[in-house]
Each structure stands twice: as structure tokens, then as C-alpha cells.
Write an enzyme that holds these catalytic residues in place. Structure first.
Site, PDB file in Angstrom:
ATOM      1  N   HIS A 263      10.801   0.508  -8.310  1.00  0.00           N
ATOM      2  CA  HIS A 263      10.236   0.242  -6.987  1.00  0.00           C
ATOM      3  C   HIS A 263      10.497  -1.154  -6.463  1.00  0.00           C
ATOM      4  O   HIS A 263       9.944  -1.536  -5.427  1.00  0.00           O
ATOM      5  CB  HIS A 263       8.715   0.449  -6.986  1.00  0.00           C
ATOM      6  CG  HIS A 263       8.283   1.851  -7.214  1.00  0.00           C
ATOM      7  ND1 HIS A 263       8.007   2.730  -6.195  1.00  0.00           N
ATOM      8  CD2 HIS A 263       8.088   2.541  -8.350  1.00  0.00           C
ATOM      9  CE1 HIS A 263       7.637   3.894  -6.689  1.00  0.00           C
ATOM     10  NE2 HIS A 263       7.689   3.814  -8.006  1.00  0.00           N
TER      11      HIS A 263
ATOM     12  N   LYS B  77       7.283 -10.252   2.567  1.00  0.00           N
ATOM     13  CA  LYS B  77       6.970  -9.390   3.712  1.00  0.00           C
ATOM     14  C   LYS B  77       6.876 -10.196   5.018  1.00  0.00           C
ATOM     15  O   LYS B  77       6.817  -9.645   6.106  1.00  0.00           O
ATOM     16  CB  LYS B  77       5.667  -8.630   3.455  1.00  0.00           C
ATOM     17  CG  LYS B  77       5.748  -7.644   2.275  1.00  0.00           C
ATOM     18  CD  LYS B  77       4.414  -6.939   2.076  1.00  0.00           C
ATOM     19  CE  LYS B  77       4.362  -6.131   0.784  1.00  0.00           C
ATOM     20  NZ  LYS B  77       5.033  -4.811   0.915  1.00  0.00           N
TER      21      LYS B  77
ATOM     22  N   LYS C 165       4.585   5.940   8.478  1.00  0.00           N
ATOM     23  CA  LYS C 165       3.281   6.356   9.023  1.00  0.00           C
ATOM     24  C   LYS C 165       3.146   5.935  10.490  1.00  0.00           C
ATOM     25  O   LYS C 165       2.649   6.698  11.323  1.00  0.00           O
ATOM     26  CB  LYS C 165       2.135   5.752   8.194  1.00  0.00           C
ATOM     27  CG  LYS C 165       2.106   6.256   6.752  1.00  0.00           C
ATOM     28  CD  LYS C 165       1.193   5.431   5.845  1.00  0.00           C
ATOM     29  CE  LYS C 165       1.498   5.752   4.382  1.00  0.00           C
ATOM     30  NZ  LYS C 165       0.868   4.807   3.435  1.00  0.00           N
TER      31      LYS C 165
ATOM     32  N   LYS D 174      -0.398  -4.740   5.627  1.00  0.00           N
ATOM     33  CA  LYS D 174       0.211  -4.497   4.319  1.00  0.00           C
ATOM     34  C   LYS D 174      -0.211  -5.646   3.427  1.00  0.00           C
ATOM     35  O   LYS D 174      -0.801  -6.623   3.910  1.00  0.00           O
ATOM     36  CB  LYS D 174       1.745  -4.411   4.419  1.00  0.00           C
ATOM     37  CG  LYS D 174       2.387  -5.563   5.214  1.00  0.00           C
ATOM     38  CD  LYS D 174       3.908  -5.424   5.318  1.00  0.00           C
ATOM     39  CE  LYS D 174       4.358  -4.564   6.469  1.00  0.00           C
ATOM     40  NZ  LYS D 174       5.300  -3.511   6.134  1.00  0.00           N
ATOM     41  N   ARG D 175       0.087  -5.543   2.116  1.00  0.00           N
ATOM     42  CA  ARG D 175      -0.232  -6.660   1.245  1.00  0.00           C
ATOM     43  C   ARG D 175       0.396  -7.949   1.803  1.00  0.00           C
ATOM     44  O   ARG D 175       1.478  -7.926   2.395  1.00  0.00           O
ATOM     45  CB  ARG D 175       0.282  -6.385  -0.175  1.00  0.00           C
ATOM     46  CG  ARG D 175      -0.538  -5.351  -0.898  1.00  0.00           C
ATOM     47  CD  ARG D 175      -1.970  -5.799  -1.077  1.00  0.00           C
ATOM     48  NE  ARG D 175      -2.055  -6.887  -2.007  1.00  0.00           N
ATOM     49  CZ  ARG D 175      -2.597  -6.791  -3.216  1.00  0.00           C
ATOM     50  NH1 ARG D 175      -3.143  -5.652  -3.622  1.00  0.00           N
ATOM     51  NH2 ARG D 175      -2.634  -7.830  -4.025  1.00  0.00           N
TER      52      ARG D 175
ATOM     53  N   THR E 219       6.485   2.255   3.188  1.00  0.00           N
ATOM     54  CA  THR E 219       6.072   3.618   3.552  1.00  0.00           C
ATOM     55  C   THR E 219       5.194   3.603   4.794  1.00  0.00           C
ATOM     56  O   THR E 219       5.098   4.598   5.505  1.00  0.00           O
ATOM     57  CB  THR E 219       5.313   4.297   2.396  1.00  0.00           C
ATOM     58  OG1 THR E 219       4.398   3.359   1.837  1.00  0.00           O
ATOM     59  CG2 THR E 219       6.277   4.769   1.325  1.00  0.00           C
TER      60      THR E 219
END
Ligand code: Z15
Length: 831
Positions: free
Chosen positions: A374, A573, A682, A567-568, A678
Site C-alpha cells: 500500500h 498529502k 467517494k 484525510k490523515r 480512495t
């Protein structure tokens, strides 16, 4: 089996079967019965919590009937099963999902209504089952939903943490962690006090000779902890298939907390033993994409893996088949390297306990396992010190050394002149201290290795696992692009949009074959349809605006563009890029004339996400976002043009409110760092557009929905290495727009400049590893395009509709079917 029960008994059982509820009245009766007996309450003291409990219990009773039948069916047909081993299952709430999957929500709604309750309030009483950190854990939860919905005989195996991911509070702009004690009352779990496994740790290995003169290894001494099974039913959508999620809880083995010690005055040490044992399953490690190498974590991994394998092997042995048939009956998927010890444990069981020869055992092991990678982030790749293994799992270390020896011998044969290759691919890293490389062990122990999006799978094959592709050939490596369950992420989270889609695509069957969404495309030019579509989005934004008002007491305009990044929190990110962009926007607004301001598109920038408690930079990012919010949100020059919101404690149930309300969501990782993502799927599925980099699944989303429907920007992954190199060895000037942002921060506009010095200098002085400066201008330009395009609402809505119509590929059903066919070799079981 059935024939072994005498006829009269069988009759008594059959005629008294509990049939569940079939209509509103029967359901109401069940609820009242649970309130009055199970909970020992009455109509006079039935609050929302009690009504939730009774409702959940009524649905649980119903699930458990299907669950039993599903398990019986799997046993009778002796089907091959898939076991999904994951240290995280980020399930969220179960009630709404259960009601929708068994198509009982309408009944429940009217029954609860009659009893004096609103179903939304009742649903809201449930604690999230938050046994995961982020994407990896939620993926496992989506997979469980798909495996049940597609009638695959599947079990999940995980740990029953007493504390899930911490709850996040924001105090004075800073993240504060609060423990998540979620098990207070959990109607969804069935303790199986009769299903226990004793797990051994520490001790030593003694070699001896058996009757045939063969050397056998005996793992002796050390301590024992008992694993107790807790089962959670996993209902499929519109099918009787109900699978099982088995979570292990640790407790002192009966010999440890014994009455002898208790009675001989060693009460305290006896209690201490008990607590030490319970510590193993006490808490979820709160790191996402980071390996911290703590001993207790390795203990968790072995405890869970050993209990699960014991269970799997016990079930296989009941069939009395030969060992070589094991891979025909059992597939085990390793969700990341966390369960890699299962490879070693199965080999140990086969050679030490069952007396198989090494080669025969190893062929069985490698045919059984598949490994999903991952991440490529080096700090996330698990390594354990050899010394720790030696101490905790001495026999396993020996087996790892043997696995490595045989592996390296085979490599040497194929590449006789490549000494370097041997040290590069060795499972043991010859460092100080020596380390066990878990990803290499997982590759060597599996028959298939997959990445989670095309770019990511390409990257692992050309970078971190390159040598292994050379050794094993390309066939062992494959891609299975992630997916999401449309049941939770559309039908449950966005019921009105789901209903509208159903009305145009021929009912709710699209939830079972998401490619049916393509029928929507013919309505793009239908004015009435577009209007209804836009109204639903607006209503979802009003719902989020109310939530923001009630939690933060900030008023946001639902007509503004809702720009969301949830998100985290992680440097890769790049929430820092987002907030720097927000500051840039703020500075621009401040410079504008009143006339110019009128032409501006109003925006609400919404952030949410947890930082790992030990991740200082991530916490600084949260702090900066909050400080920018407190300046911008009360600046009268700005008004509705910009609001900055940080939503506390982002989790699955909050995602269900936030995602349907977004116009634009941000998926802006440095190219090559986000394996898939992911939430991007969504957001698009809920009729929002994306601003994003060419990374992870963004690339495939673009291919499916068309590049005219996504706002892509930034560096490409193939250029990242060179840019980083130039930062280190060449000159690199900070982007001029970004420099203005840094000037504002360092001037103290957003609070003490020292607080944010590290965020600025990471970009300006320390090589800008995540290429924030390189991508800044293109990010700003792209956001400007977003502003322009949002002004044309007709066109915007058309883009949203077309995107949703083309999202069929991203169902986790498609994804699970690919795993089943390419990796597990398993068929659905007819119902
Ligand atoms: C995690 O959530 C992910 C990868 C990891 O290695 C760990 Cl330890 C946690 C995420 C990826 O970051 C994300 O890109 C991916 O979509 C998700 O796993 C599911 O594959």
C-alpha cells in the site's frame, strides 16, 4: 450432518425457528421486547440510547440467522474460503448499514416513528467502530462489504482493540488526543468464550531427535497469552450472505492468573499479569504510513496472526483432506506487511507440528498467500531488529533465516555473478543492528504481489521491488486498483442522490453493478434532472453548514463553493500546500477594491483529519490551519468570500456527512507518493469535482471520467527525482507567490511566527522534499480556473453528472472480483 439428528428433535427445532421480523408490527414487537427484557427498561425510561440498543439488537438477531446459514452453507459445500488478514478495519457505524443491506430501513423508520423516535437520532447514537487509521483500514471495511454482497465465502481477521483511533479535540488551535473507549456497549459483537487460542511468546528452541532420527525443533518456555474470539456479522447487500469478521482479544492464560497465586498473597502480581496480557489488544497504533518499530506492536502482530492461523488450520483439518489440498481450500490475503508473520507461522505449523518436509510445506505456504503493498514511502516499510525477533519469537527467526537461505541460494543459481543482488534482496538487512525486511519476506512467501492503483503498481515494480521482478518474473506482480462500496458511500451517505439515480437507471440494481451508472449520461441535458441534481447537492451543503454552525458556531454560506480536504494529515498529502493557497487567496482579497471583491467567487475551505500523536510537523499544519481560520473568518473585508473551517475528529460517520456536501475536493499529494487514495473516488461518486495531482488513482479517475472533468496540476512522478536532486545540489528559489505567503506568516499575521517556522523552512531551507514550491504556481492557476468554471453552474453540474455516470469502475465489487479471479482463485457460493 442433518441426518444425524433424530426426526422428532429436528421437528422441534424447525417448528420453533426464530424467523426474524417480516413487517413493521413484528419489528416493533422485537424492539419493545428488547427494551423491556434485554435492557430491563420500559416506555417511561427509554431514551435514544436505549432505543438505539433495542433497534440494533433486533437487527442483530436477524443478521445472525443469515450468518448461521451462511456458515453452514460454506461448511456443507466445503468451499474454498478467503481469509482477509488486516490489522485495521475502519468500519464506522453498523446499524444504518445493516438496515439498508437487509432492506429493513423503511420498516424500522415507521416503527420507530410510532414508538416516538426519529431514525436519524437513533442512528446517531452509535459509536463508530474506529479500528483503523485511514485508507488502509477503510479499504478493508469496503472489501468486507463487497465480499459479502458478492457471496464470496470470506472471513476477516483482526484485533479487537479496546481503544480505537483516538478522538481528536482542537484546543486553542492545537490537536489534543482523547482515548476512544468504544466498547462500552457494542451490540454488534458476539463474544465466543469457547473459541480461544493460547499464544506463546519468548522462551527458547531445543532441538531433539524424533523416533525416526529426524531432528525436530521444540519451542519451549516463555509465556502464554490467551486469544478470545469476538465475531461481528457482515451483511451483504440484498443477499442472505452474511460473513464473519473475527477479532481477537487478549487475556491472561488461565494458568497465569491462577488461584494459587491469588490465594498465596500474590494478589497484586497476579493482577499485574492479567493487565500485561490485556495490554496486547488494548490500543490501535495511531500511525498512518509510518513504522515506529515498537515491541508491543510486533507482539500484537504475532498474537493476531497466530490465533487466526490456528483457527484457519483447525477448520481445514475438520475436512480431513491431505495437506497438499490446503491451498485449494484456503486463500490468505496479507493487507500490507503487518500480517507477514503468518507466512512464517504457517511454515512452522507444517514442519514443527504436522511433520511435513520443508519443501512440501513451503510449496503450500507460497500457494496460499497473496500480499498487497500500500505504499512506497520508505518510512512506512516495516523492518524489525533481528534481536527483537530472537527474544520474542526465537523459532520464527530460525525459520526466517532458513527461508532466506533457500531463497538466496536460488537467486545465486540464477544470477551467479551478481553478489550485489544477493545483499540487495536479502530478507535480512546487514545493518547495525540487523533488520528483518518484512516486505521482502511477504514477497518471497506469496504467489502474488499487488499494488493498489496502476501508477503505484508500476512504481513498486520499477523501484522498491525491481530486483524481485527480475527474480520471479513479471507475472507474480500485478495491479488491483482500489475501489469503494457504493452501498455506504452513495446509498447510505447520500440517500437522495441514490434515489434520484435509481429513478433514472431502473431501480437500485445499480448498487450491485455500478457500471449501470452510465445510463445517467443520457440525462445530462435534461433540465429538470439537472435541477433536481443541483438541489440535492445544495441540501447536502445545507446539512453540512448546519453541522459547522452547531459544532464551531461559524456561519457559512451554502451557495459558496465548498472546497474540502479531509484525510490523515501528512506532509506527503500536502495540506500545507492547500493552506498556503488559502493564505494567498486571502492576501489577494485584502488587496482588492470593493468592486473587484464583488466579482470574486465565494469559497469555504474545509479541512479535517488527524495527525499521528508523535508527528510534530503534521500538528503544526493543523495549528496553522486553525490560526488562519481565526484571522480570516472574522475579517470584515472578507465576509462570505472566504471561510476556513477545521472540522474536529474526522472519522467515517463524519465523512458520510462531509463527502456528499463537497463541490471540490483536494487530492494533491506529491506525484508518486499516494499509492491510490480512495476518498477521491467517494467524492466524485457523490457529484463533486476534484483538484488533484497526477498521482495514485487520480490518474485512472481521469481516464474514466475524462480530463475535461477534473482539475489536474503539478509535477509528474517521473520528474520528482530530478527536482529533488536539484533542490539539494542546485539553487532553488521559492516561488514568488509563495514567498508572499511566507512573508505574511513570518510577519506574525497568523499568530506567533516562530510556531510556523518549521513549515516555512521545510520548503525554503530544507530541500522542499514534497515539492510544495515547485507546484505552487500551477496549483494557484488551477484554483483560479475552478473559480471561473464554478460561476457557470449549468456547465459545472453537467460535469458532475458525467463524472458520476462514468465512475462504475471504482466499485469495490469490481476490485474484489479481480482479487477473486487473479489471486484467490475462488468462486461465489450460490445462495
Ligand atoms: C494507509 O492508510 C495506506 C498505506 C499504508 O502503507 C499505510 Cl501503513 C496506511 C493507504 C495509502 O496511503 C492510500 O494511498 C491507499 O489508498 C490506502 O492505503 C488503501 O490502499
Amino acid at each position: 450432518v442433518e441426518a444425524s439428528i433424530p426426526e422428532p428433535q429436528r421437528e422441534a427445532w424447525t417448528k420453533n425457528q426464530f424467523d426474524g421480523f417480516k413487517n413493521k408490527d413484528e419489528f416493533e414487537k422485537e424492539v419493545v421486547r428488547h427494551v423491556e427484557t434485554t435492557l430491563a427498561r420500559s416506555m417511561f425510561n427509554c431514551d435514544d440510547v436505549a432505543a438505539y440498543s433495542a433497534t440494533a439488537l433486533a437487527f442483530r438477531d436477524r443478521l445472525i440467522k443469515d450468518w448461521n446459514k451462511t456458515q453452514q452453507r460454506q461448511t456443507f459445500t466445503d468451499s474454498k474460503r478467503i481469509y482477509y488478514l488486516s490489522l485495521e478495519f475502519l468500519m464506522g457505524r453498523a446499524l444504518d448499514n445493516a438496515m439498508l443491506n437487509v432492506k429493513g430501513k423503511d420498516i424500522a423508520k415507521s416503527a420507530l416513528d410510532e414508538l416516538g423516535f426519529r431514525i436519524e437520532d437513533i442512528i446517531g447514537q452509535e459509536n463508530d467502530a474506529a479500528l483503523g487509521n485511514g485508507g488502509l483500514g477503510r479499504l478493508a471495511a469496503c472489501f468486507l462489504d463487497s465480499m459479502a454482497s458478492l457471496n464470496y465465502p470470506a472471513w476477516g481477521y483482526g484485533l479487537r482493540y479496546r481503544y480505537g483511533i483516538f478522538k481528536q479535540e482542537i484546543i486553542d488551535g492545537y490537536q489534543v488526543e482523547v482515548p476512544d473507549y468504544w466498547l462500552d456497549f457494542n451490540p454488534w459483537e458476539f463474544p465466543r468464550h469457547d473459541v480461544t487460542v493460547d499464544i506463546q511468546f519468548y522462551g527458547h528452541v531445543r532441538k531433539s531427535q524424533d523416533a525416526n532420527g529426524k531432528t525436530v525443533a521444540n519451542w519451549e518456555g516463555g509465556e502464554t497469552v490467551t486469544a478470545v474470539a469476538y465475531d461481528m456479522p457482515i451483511p451483504g447487500y440484498d443477499t442472505p450472505s452474511t460473513n464473519n469478521l473475527r477479532l481477537w482479544s487478549s487475556k491472561a492464560a488461565s494458568g497465569e492468573f491462577d488461584f494459587q497465586k491469588f490465594n498465596s498473597g500474590e494478589y497484586e502480581s497476579s493482577v499485574a499479569d492479567q493487565q500485561r496480557a490485556e495490554t496486547i489488544s488494548a490500543v490501535l497504533y495511531p500511525n498512518d504510513n509510518l513504522d515506529r518499530g515498537k515491541e508491543l506492536r510486533l507482539k500484537q502482530q504475532y498474537f493476531w496472526v497466530a490465533a487466526s492461523l490456528y483457527d484457519i488450520v483447525r477448520r481445514f483439518k475438520k475436512s480431513k483432506r491431505a495437506w497438499r489440498e490446503f491451498p485449494d481450500q484456503v486463500a490468505i490475503q496479507l493487507n500490507d506487511t503487518h500480517p507477514t508473520l503468518a507466512v512464517v507461522e504457517l511454515q512452522r505449523i507444517l514442519i514443527d507440528k504436522e511433520g511435513l518436509e520443508w519443501d512440501e510445506a513451503w510449496a503450500i505456504v507460497t500457494a496460499t498467500f497473496g500480499y498487497t503493498n500500500h505504499t512506497v514511502l520508505p518510512e512506512a516499510l516495516e523492518k524489525w531488529p533481528v534481536g527483537l525477533f530472537q527474544h520474542l519469537l526465537p523459532r520464527h527467526l530460525q525459520i526466517i533465516y532458513d527461508i532466506n537461505l533457500f531463497f538466496l541460494q536460488s537467486v545465486e543459481k540464477r544470477f551467479p555473478d551478481d553478489r550485489d543482488m544477493l545483499s540487495r534482496v536479502s530478507i535480512i538487512e546487514e545493518s547495525q543492528p540487523k533488520m528483518v525486511r518484512m516486505a521482502y519476506l511477504a514477497i518471497v512467501g506469496s504467489h502474488k504481489v499487488n499494488g493498489v492503483a496502476e501508477l503505484h503498481s508500476d512504481l513498486i515494480q520499477t523501484t522498491i521491488f525491481k530486483d524481485f521482478v527480475k527474480i520471479y518474473g513479471a507475472d507474480k506482480f500485478t495491479n488491483v486498483t482500489n475501489g469503494i462500496t457504493p452501498r455506504r458511500w452513495l446509498h447510505q451517505a447520500n440517500p437522495r442522490l441514490s434515489e434520484l439515480i435509481a429513478s433514472k437507471t431502473g431501480g437500485y440494481d445499480y448498487l450491485k453493478d455500478l457500471t449501470t451508472l452510465n445510463k445517467l449520461e443520457q440525462y445530462v441535458d435534461d433540465k429538470a434532472f439537472r435541477k433536481e441534481w443541483a438541489e440535492i447537492k445544495y441540501a447536502n451543503k445545507v446539512r453540512l453548514a448546519k453541522y459547522i454552525k452547531s459544532t464551531l458556531d461559524i456561519t457559512v454560506n451554502p451557495a459558496a463553493l465548498f472546497d474540502v480536504q479531509v484525510k490523515r494529515i501528512h506532509e506527503y498529502k500536502r495540506q500545507q500546500l492547500n493552506i498556503f493557497g488559502v493564505i494567498y487567496r486571502y492576501l489577494q482579497i485584502k488587496e482588492m477594491s470593493a468592486e473587484e471583491r464583488k466579482k470574486q467567487a465565494p469559497r469555504v475551505s474545509i479541512f479535517g483529519g488527524k495527525a499521528a500523536p508523535g508527528y510534530w510537523m503534521a500538528k503544526q499544519i493543523i495549528h496553522l490551519i486553525n490560526n488562519v481560520g481565526s484571522v480570516v473568518n472574522k475579517d470584515p473585508d472578507v465576509g462570505d468570500l472566504l471561510k476556513v473551517i477545521f472540522l474536529e475528529d474526522y472519522n467515517v460517520s463524519k465523512a458520510e456527512i462531509i463527502i456528499p456536501a463537497s463541490d471540490l475536493s483536494e487530492h494533491i499529494s506529491t506525484a508518486g507518493t499516494e499509492a491510490s487514495g480512495t476518498s477521491n473516488m467517494k467524492f466524485v461518486l457523490n457529484g463533486g469535482l476534484i483538484i488533484g495531482t497526477c498521482d495514485g488513482a487520480n490518474i485512472e479517475i481521469t481516464r474514466e471520467i475524462g480530463q475535461e472533468n477534473i482539475f489536474l496540476f503539478g509535477t509528474l512522478s517521473e520528474d520528482v527525482e530530478d527536482l529533488r536532486h536539484n533542490h539539494t545540489y542546485g539553487k532553488h528559489a521559492v516561488d514568488s507567490g509563495l514567498q508572499k505567503v511566507f512573508d505574511a506568516i513570518t510577519s506574525g499575521k497568523f499568530g506567533d511566527a516562530n510556531d510556523f517556522g518549521a513549515l516555512v523552512s521545510a520548503v525554503r531551507d530544507h530541500g522542499d522534499y514534497y515539492l510544495v514550491s515547485d507546484d505552487f504556481q500551477s496549483y494557484i492557476d488551477t484554483q483560479k480556473m475552478v473559480d471561473e468554471e464554478y460561476k457557470n453552474q449549468e456547465e459545472w453540474v453537467s460535469k458532475c453528472i458525467r463524472s458520476v455516470a462514468r465512475m462504475g469502475f471504482f466499485s469495490s465489487d469490481r476490485c474484489i472480483n479481480e482479487y477473486a479471479e487473479e489471486i484467490w482463485n475462488i468462486e461465489p457460493l450460490a445462495v
